[in-house]
Design a protein around this motif. Structure first.
Motif, PDB file in Angstrom:
ATOM      1  N   GLU A   5       0.734  -1.090   0.080  1.00  0.00           N
ATOM      2  CA  GLU A   5       0.096  -0.090   0.014  1.00  0.00           C
ATOM      3  C   GLU A   5       1.010   1.354  -0.035  1.00  0.00           C
ATOM      4  O   GLU A   5       0.390   2.113  -0.599  1.00  0.00           O
ATOM      5  CB  GLU A   5      -0.968  -0.028   1.141  1.00  0.00           C
ATOM      6  CG  GLU A   5      -2.132  -1.164   1.003  1.00  0.00           C
ATOM      7  CD  GLU A   5      -3.003  -1.326   2.259  1.00  0.00           C
ATOM      8  OE1 GLU A   5      -4.041  -1.757   2.104  1.00  0.00           O
ATOM      9  OE2 GLU A   5      -2.468  -0.907   3.457  1.00  0.00           O
ATOM     10  N   LEU A   6       1.836   1.113   0.907  1.00  0.00           N
ATOM     11  CA  LEU A   6       2.912   2.452   0.776  1.00  0.00           C
ATOM     12  C   LEU A   6       3.607   2.539  -0.709  1.00  0.00           C
ATOM     13  O   LEU A   6       3.680   3.658  -1.201  1.00  0.00           O
ATOM     14  CB  LEU A   6       3.943   2.238   1.780  1.00  0.00           C
ATOM     15  CG  LEU A   6       3.479   2.058   3.416  1.00  0.00           C
ATOM     16  CD1 LEU A   6       4.466   1.947   4.424  1.00  0.00           C
ATOM     17  CD2 LEU A   6       2.607   3.271   3.604  1.00  0.00           C
ATOM     18  N   ARG A   7       3.901   1.400  -1.110  1.00  0.00           N
ATOM     19  CA  ARG A   7       4.323   1.590  -2.553  1.00  0.00           C
ATOM     20  C   ARG A   7       3.302   2.374  -3.490  1.00  0.00           C
ATOM     21  O   ARG A   7       3.864   3.051  -4.448  1.00  0.00           O
ATOM     22  CB  ARG A   7       4.824   0.251  -3.218  1.00  0.00           C
ATOM     23  CG  ARG A   7       5.985  -0.247  -2.404  1.00  0.00           C
ATOM     24  CD  ARG A   7       6.470  -1.644  -3.069  1.00  0.00           C
ATOM     25  NE  ARG A   7       7.732  -2.380  -2.386  1.00  0.00           N
ATOM     26  CZ  ARG A   7       7.382  -3.098  -1.390  1.00  0.00           C
ATOM     27  NH1 ARG A   7       6.223  -3.550  -1.240  1.00  0.00           N
ATOM     28  NH2 ARG A   7       8.519  -3.632  -0.719  1.00  0.00           N
ATOM     29  N   TYR A   8       2.151   1.595  -3.257  1.00  0.00           N
ATOM     30  CA  TYR A   8       1.200   2.361  -4.333  1.00  0.00           C
ATOM     31  C   TYR A   8       0.859   3.776  -4.054  1.00  0.00           C
ATOM     32  O   TYR A   8       0.909   4.475  -5.030  1.00  0.00           O
ATOM     33  CB  TYR A   8      -0.064   1.586  -3.689  1.00  0.00           C
ATOM     34  CG  TYR A   8      -0.219   0.073  -4.275  1.00  0.00           C
ATOM     35  CD1 TYR A   8       0.686  -0.471  -4.813  1.00  0.00           C
ATOM     36  CD2 TYR A   8      -1.412  -0.617  -3.555  1.00  0.00           C
ATOM     37  CE1 TYR A   8       0.607  -1.953  -5.095  1.00  0.00           C
ATOM     38  CE2 TYR A   8      -1.280  -2.078  -3.828  1.00  0.00           C
ATOM     39  CZ  TYR A   8      -0.517  -2.731  -4.697  1.00  0.00           C
ATOM     40  OH  TYR A   8      -0.628  -3.771  -4.976  1.00  0.00           O
ATOM     41  N   ILE A   9       0.981   4.357  -2.936  1.00  0.00           N
ATOM     42  CA  ILE A   9       0.697   5.622  -2.669  1.00  0.00           C
ATOM     43  C   ILE A   9       1.876   6.397  -3.025  1.00  0.00           C
ATOM     44  O   ILE A   9       1.745   7.718  -3.813  1.00  0.00           O
ATOM     45  CB  ILE A   9       0.314   5.933  -1.333  1.00  0.00           C
ATOM     46  CG1 ILE A   9       1.296   5.769  -0.283  1.00  0.00           C
ATOM     47  CG2 ILE A   9      -1.137   5.679  -0.894  1.00  0.00           C
ATOM     48  CD1 ILE A   9       1.095   6.396   1.115  1.00  0.00           C
ATOM     49  N   GLU A  62       0.859  14.619   1.169  1.00  0.00           N
ATOM     50  CA  GLU A  62       2.152  14.829   0.894  1.00  0.00           C
ATOM     51  C   GLU A  62       3.159  14.594   1.973  1.00  0.00           C
ATOM     52  O   GLU A  62       4.239  13.997   1.922  1.00  0.00           O
ATOM     53  CB  GLU A  62       2.515  16.367   0.729  1.00  0.00           C
ATOM     54  CG  GLU A  62       2.103  16.860  -0.734  1.00  0.00           C
ATOM     55  CD  GLU A  62       2.315  18.313  -0.870  1.00  0.00           C
ATOM     56  OE1 GLU A  62       3.223  18.680  -0.296  1.00  0.00           O
ATOM     57  OE2 GLU A  62       1.572  18.981  -1.811  1.00  0.00           O
ATOM     58  N   ARG A  63       2.477  14.650   3.293  1.00  0.00           N
ATOM     59  CA  ARG A  63       3.459  14.116   4.360  1.00  0.00           C
ATOM     60  C   ARG A  63       3.404  12.640   4.555  1.00  0.00           C
ATOM     61  O   ARG A  63       4.439  12.163   4.886  1.00  0.00           O
ATOM     62  CB  ARG A  63       2.777  14.927   5.807  1.00  0.00           C
ATOM     63  CG  ARG A  63       3.156  16.441   5.620  1.00  0.00           C
ATOM     64  CD  ARG A  63       2.597  17.300   6.779  1.00  0.00           C
ATOM     65  NE  ARG A  63       2.494  16.702   8.178  1.00  0.00           N
ATOM     66  CZ  ARG A  63       1.730  16.900   8.935  1.00  0.00           C
ATOM     67  NH1 ARG A  63       0.748  17.575   8.670  1.00  0.00           N
ATOM     68  NH2 ARG A  63       1.800  16.274   9.980  1.00  0.00           N
ATOM     69  N   VAL A  64       2.208  11.990   4.304  1.00  0.00           N
ATOM     70  CA  VAL A  64       2.246  10.523   4.347  1.00  0.00           C
ATOM     71  C   VAL A  64       3.142  10.131   3.393  1.00  0.00           C
ATOM     72  O   VAL A  64       3.712   9.047   3.458  1.00  0.00           O
ATOM     73  CB  VAL A  64       0.700  10.159   4.297  1.00  0.00           C
ATOM     74  CG1 VAL A  64       0.569   8.751   3.926  1.00  0.00           C
ATOM     75  CG2 VAL A  64      -0.190  10.568   5.151  1.00  0.00           C
ATOM     76  N   VAL A  65       3.042  10.469   2.150  1.00  0.00           N
ATOM     77  CA  VAL A  65       3.832   9.969   1.107  1.00  0.00           C
ATOM     78  C   VAL A  65       5.416  10.167   1.528  1.00  0.00           C
ATOM     79  O   VAL A  65       6.064   9.110   0.996  1.00  0.00           O
ATOM     80  CB  VAL A  65       3.573  10.722  -0.162  1.00  0.00           C
ATOM     81  CG1 VAL A  65       4.631  10.263  -1.377  1.00  0.00           C
ATOM     82  CG2 VAL A  65       2.200  10.437  -0.911  1.00  0.00           C
ATOM     83  N   GLU A  66       5.786  11.338   2.060  1.00  0.00           N
ATOM     84  CA  GLU A  66       7.019  11.310   2.338  1.00  0.00           C
ATOM     85  C   GLU A  66       7.666  10.358   3.280  1.00  0.00           C
ATOM     86  O   GLU A  66       8.595   9.771   3.393  1.00  0.00           O
ATOM     87  CB  GLU A  66       7.242  12.873   2.951  1.00  0.00           C
ATOM     88  CG  GLU A  66       7.542  14.232   1.967  1.00  0.00           C
ATOM     89  CD  GLU A  66       7.492  15.203   2.864  1.00  0.00           C
ATOM     90  OE1 GLU A  66       7.703  15.348   3.839  1.00  0.00           O
ATOM     91  OE2 GLU A  66       7.292  16.282   1.942  1.00  0.00           O
ATOM     92  N   GLN A  67       6.736  10.130   4.359  1.00  0.00           N
ATOM     93  CA  GLN A  67       6.958   9.191   5.332  1.00  0.00           C
ATOM     94  C   GLN A  67       6.969   7.710   4.734  1.00  0.00           C
ATOM     95  O   GLN A  67       7.611   6.947   5.038  1.00  0.00           O
ATOM     96  CB  GLN A  67       5.831   9.430   6.277  1.00  0.00           C
ATOM     97  CG  GLN A  67       6.244   8.173   7.862  1.00  0.00           C
ATOM     98  CD  GLN A  67       7.523   8.692   8.119  1.00  0.00           C
ATOM     99  OE1 GLN A  67       7.896   9.708   8.473  1.00  0.00           O
ATOM    100  NE2 GLN A  67       8.085   7.457   8.595  1.00  0.00           N
ATOM    101  N   ALA A  68       5.847   7.433   3.752  1.00  0.00           N
ATOM    102  CA  ALA A  68       5.939   6.115   3.113  1.00  0.00           C
ATOM    103  C   ALA A  68       7.266   5.957   2.362  1.00  0.00           C
ATOM    104  O   ALA A  68       7.757   4.814   2.430  1.00  0.00           O
ATOM    105  CB  ALA A  68       4.787   6.187   2.121  1.00  0.00           C
ATOM    106  N   GLN A  69       7.751   6.986   1.837  1.00  0.00           N
ATOM    107  CA  GLN A  69       9.161   6.782   0.914  1.00  0.00           C
ATOM    108  C   GLN A  69      10.236   6.463   1.987  1.00  0.00           C
ATOM    109  O   GLN A  69      11.065   5.526   1.780  1.00  0.00           O
ATOM    110  CB  GLN A  69       9.445   7.989   0.326  1.00  0.00           C
ATOM    111  CG  GLN A  69      10.672   7.947  -0.628  1.00  0.00           C
ATOM    112  CD  GLN A  69      10.532   7.005  -1.862  1.00  0.00           C
ATOM    113  OE1 GLN A  69       9.461   7.042  -2.359  1.00  0.00           O
ATOM    114  NE2 GLN A  69      11.396   6.029  -2.031  1.00  0.00           N
ATOM    115  N   ARG A  70      10.328   7.105   3.026  1.00  0.00           N
ATOM    116  CA  ARG A  70      11.168   6.812   4.347  1.00  0.00           C
ATOM    117  C   ARG A  70      11.269   5.182   4.662  1.00  0.00           C
ATOM    118  O   ARG A  70      12.201   4.626   4.943  1.00  0.00           O
ATOM    119  CB  ARG A  70      11.186   7.794   5.344  1.00  0.00           C
ATOM    120  CG  ARG A  70      11.834   9.123   4.828  1.00  0.00           C
ATOM    121  CD  ARG A  70      12.115   9.918   6.231  1.00  0.00           C
ATOM    122  NE  ARG A  70      10.755  10.337   6.893  1.00  0.00           N
ATOM    123  CZ  ARG A  70      10.289  11.648   6.549  1.00  0.00           C
ATOM    124  NH1 ARG A  70      10.689  12.486   5.591  1.00  0.00           N
ATOM    125  NH2 ARG A  70       9.202  11.817   7.036  1.00  0.00           N
TER     126      ARG A  70
END
Length: 129
Positions: A5-9, A62-70
């Motif tokens: 799911e994180l990869r998807y977002i 945007e904040r969730v995507v940044e955290q997901a990337q980390r």
């Protein structure tokens, strides 16, 4: 919440399009959309604004995507650590040598060791017996 799911977002945020993101993630577009909707419901917030021609990321998204990337980067580091653990010649070799032996032993040992295990860090300490 899963790593997929994180990869998807992250893919949707990068591509700004569900179809291209789905192709990048090797899933169908409906499967990707359902997974993101499920995640948005779980989080209780919208991550993306869906338009006719483009998808935009919400401020919270945007904040969730940044955290997901980390998180994804850290998860890949776990695989790297495990891979390095399988290679016994990749870990640091600590070697203690007395002053009287070092000049005779190390000039031959270090080049051979570097040839056998070029990725192995070497930590040498000369000291008294």
């Amino acid at each position: 919440m899963t790593l997929n799911e994180l990869r998807y977002i992250v893919a949707v945020a990068n591509e700004r399009n569900f179809g291209r993101a789905a192709a990048k993630c090797f899933v169908s577009q409906p499967a990707l959309s359902v997974a993101i909707q499920k995640l948005e419901e779980e989080l209780g917030t919208r991550l993306f604004e869906r338009g006719k021609s483009e998808v935009t990321v919400t401020p919270v998204g945007e904040r969730v995507v940044e955290q997901a990337q980390r998180v994804l980067e850290e998860a890949s580091r776990i695989k790297e650590i495990a891979r390095a653990g399988r290679n016994q010649l990749a870990g640091t070799l600590k070697l203690g040598v007395i002053y009287t032996v070092a000049p005779y032993l190390l000039p031959d040992l270090i080049p051979r060791l570097h040839q056998i295990a070029p990725q192995m860090p070497l930590d040498i300490e000369e000291n008294l017996t």
